[in-house]
Design a protein around this motif. Structure first.
Motif, short mmCIF file in Angstrom:
data_model
loop_
_atom_site.label_atom_id
_atom_site.label_comp_id
_atom_site.label_asym_id
_atom_site.label_seq_id
_atom_site.Cartn_x
_atom_site.Cartn_y
_atom_site.Cartn_z
N GLY A 1 0.79 -1.21 0.00
CA GLY A 1 0.00 0.00 0.00
C GLY A 1 0.83 1.27 0.00
O GLY A 1 0.30 2.35 -0.29
N ASP A 2 2.13 1.17 0.30
CA ASP A 2 3.01 2.34 0.26
C ASP A 2 3.12 2.84 -1.18
O ASP A 2 3.21 2.04 -2.12
N LYS A 3 3.12 4.15 -1.34
CA LYS A 3 3.24 4.76 -2.66
C LYS A 3 4.47 5.65 -2.71
O LYS A 3 4.77 6.36 -1.76
N THR B 1 3.58 7.90 -10.03
CA THR B 1 3.31 7.26 -8.75
C THR B 1 3.33 5.75 -8.90
O THR B 1 2.76 5.20 -9.85
N GLU C 1 2.77 2.11 -6.65
CA GLU C 1 2.28 1.51 -5.41
C GLU C 1 2.87 0.11 -5.23
O GLU C 1 2.87 -0.69 -6.16
#
Length: 262
Positions: A166-168, A183, A185
Motif C-alpha cells: 500500500g506504500d506509494k 506514482t 504503489e
C-alpha cells in the motif's frame, strides 16, 4: 498497430526508480547490485504473439564526467516476427552514470520506428538541478533526476526492507523534454514462474493514464526479484485491444546467482 507498437516501445525500456514525495535525496547502498558485464534480455508479447525483444547491458568504459568513472548502460529494443514486417522498430538508449552514486551524466536516444527517425541527447547537472537537452534547459524540482535507463539501475540499489503493501512512491525522469512524475504503489510479495524457474518477487503497480492505448480501468503490474539483484522479471498491462506482457528470457553476468525456488 502503430499505437500498440508505441506502448511496446515503452515496455522495452520499462524501468523502476523512486523519488520521495518531499524531494529529499534518496539513500543508496554502498555495494552495487550489478556488475559490468551484466546482460538482461526480455521478450514482449502482444497476447500470445512475441512482438518485440529487448536487451539491457552494463558496460565498463573509460569515459569520465567531472573526472568521475562511469558505467555505460545500453538498452536496445526491436520488433520481431510478424510485428517486424508491419511496423519495424530498432531503438537504442544509452546512459552514462556515476559508478558511486549511480546518477546520470548523459543520456542519448536513437529511435527508428518504421519511417520515423529521432535522435535525442540530455546532459544532467544534478548539483544545479537542471538538464540540458536538444530543445533547451530544463529545471528539476529535485536533486536526483534520471533518464528512464538510469532510474532503473539506481532503484536496484535502494533499501526496500521497510516498505509495506500500500506504500506509494514517486519517480521522476526526464523524457521527451519533460520531467515526469509517476506514482508507484507497492502491492506485496509473490512467487513468479519465469524461464529461469520460480522466483520470489516484489510486485508494484505504476499509475497510468487512459487514452488511445489504455482503457479507463487498465492497470500495469511489474514484478522484480526479491533478492540482491533486484531485476525485473515480468510486466503486464491491458490495452484497448488485448494485453501486453514483458518476460525475462535471459540473465547473465549477475553479481549474485538467482535464487530459484525448487
Amino acid at each position: 498497430m502503430k499505437q500498440t507498437m508505441k506502448y511496446i516501445t515503452i515496455l522495452l525500456i520499462l524501468v523502476l526508480g523512486f523519488d520521495q514525495l518531499n524531494g529529499q535525496e534518496l539513500a543508496y547502498l554502498n555495494n552495487s547490485s550489478f556488475n559490468s558485464g551484466e546482460v538482461l534480455k526480455y521478450k514482449l508479447k502482444y497476447g500470445f504473439i512475441t512482438a518485440a525483444e529487448a536487451s539491457l547491458r552494463v558496460l565498463d568504459t573509460d569515459v569520465k564526467f567531472e573526472n568521475q568513472p562511469t558505467y555505460h548502460l545500453l538498452v536496445q529494443g526491436k520488433t520481431s516476427g510478424t510485428f517486424d514486417i508491419f511496423y519495424k522498430v530498432r531503438n537504442r538508449y544509452d546512459s552514462y552514470i556515476n559508478k558511486k552514486d549511480f546518477a546520470p551524466y548523459l543520456y542519448t536516444e536513437n529511435i527508428q520506428e518504421e519511417n520515423y527517425r529521432r535522435t535525442e541527447k540530455a546532459r544532467f547537472y544534478q548539483d544545479e538541478r537542471k538538464i540540458v537537452a536538444n530543445k533547451g534547459t530544463f529545471k528539476s524540482p529535485v536533486g536526483q533526476t534520471f533518464d528512464l535507463v538510469s532510474a532503473y539501475y539506481f532503484a536496484r540499489n535502494l533499501d526496500l526492507s521497510g516498505i509495506k503493501a500500500g506504500d506509494k512512491l514517486t519517480l521522476r525522469y526526464f523524457l521527451s523534454d519533460e520531467i515526469t512524475p509517476l506514482t508507484i504503489e507497492y502491492l506485496g510479495k509473490e512467487v513468479v514462474r519465469t524461464s529461469k524457474g520460480k522466483l520470489r518477487c516484489l510486485k508494484f503497480r505504476p499509475s497510468i493514464s487512459p487514452g488511445r492505448i489504455f482503457k479507463k480501468d487498465s492497470q500495469l503490474f511489474l514484478w522484480i526479484t526479491d533478492d540482491a539483484n533486484r531485476i525485473p522479471v515480468k510486466a503486464e498491462a491491458e490495452v484497448l485491444v488485448g494485453s501486453i506482457t514483458m518476460e525475462l528470457s535471459d540473465a547473465r553476468g549477475l553479481r549474485q546467482p538467482l535464487q530459484i525456488i525448487k
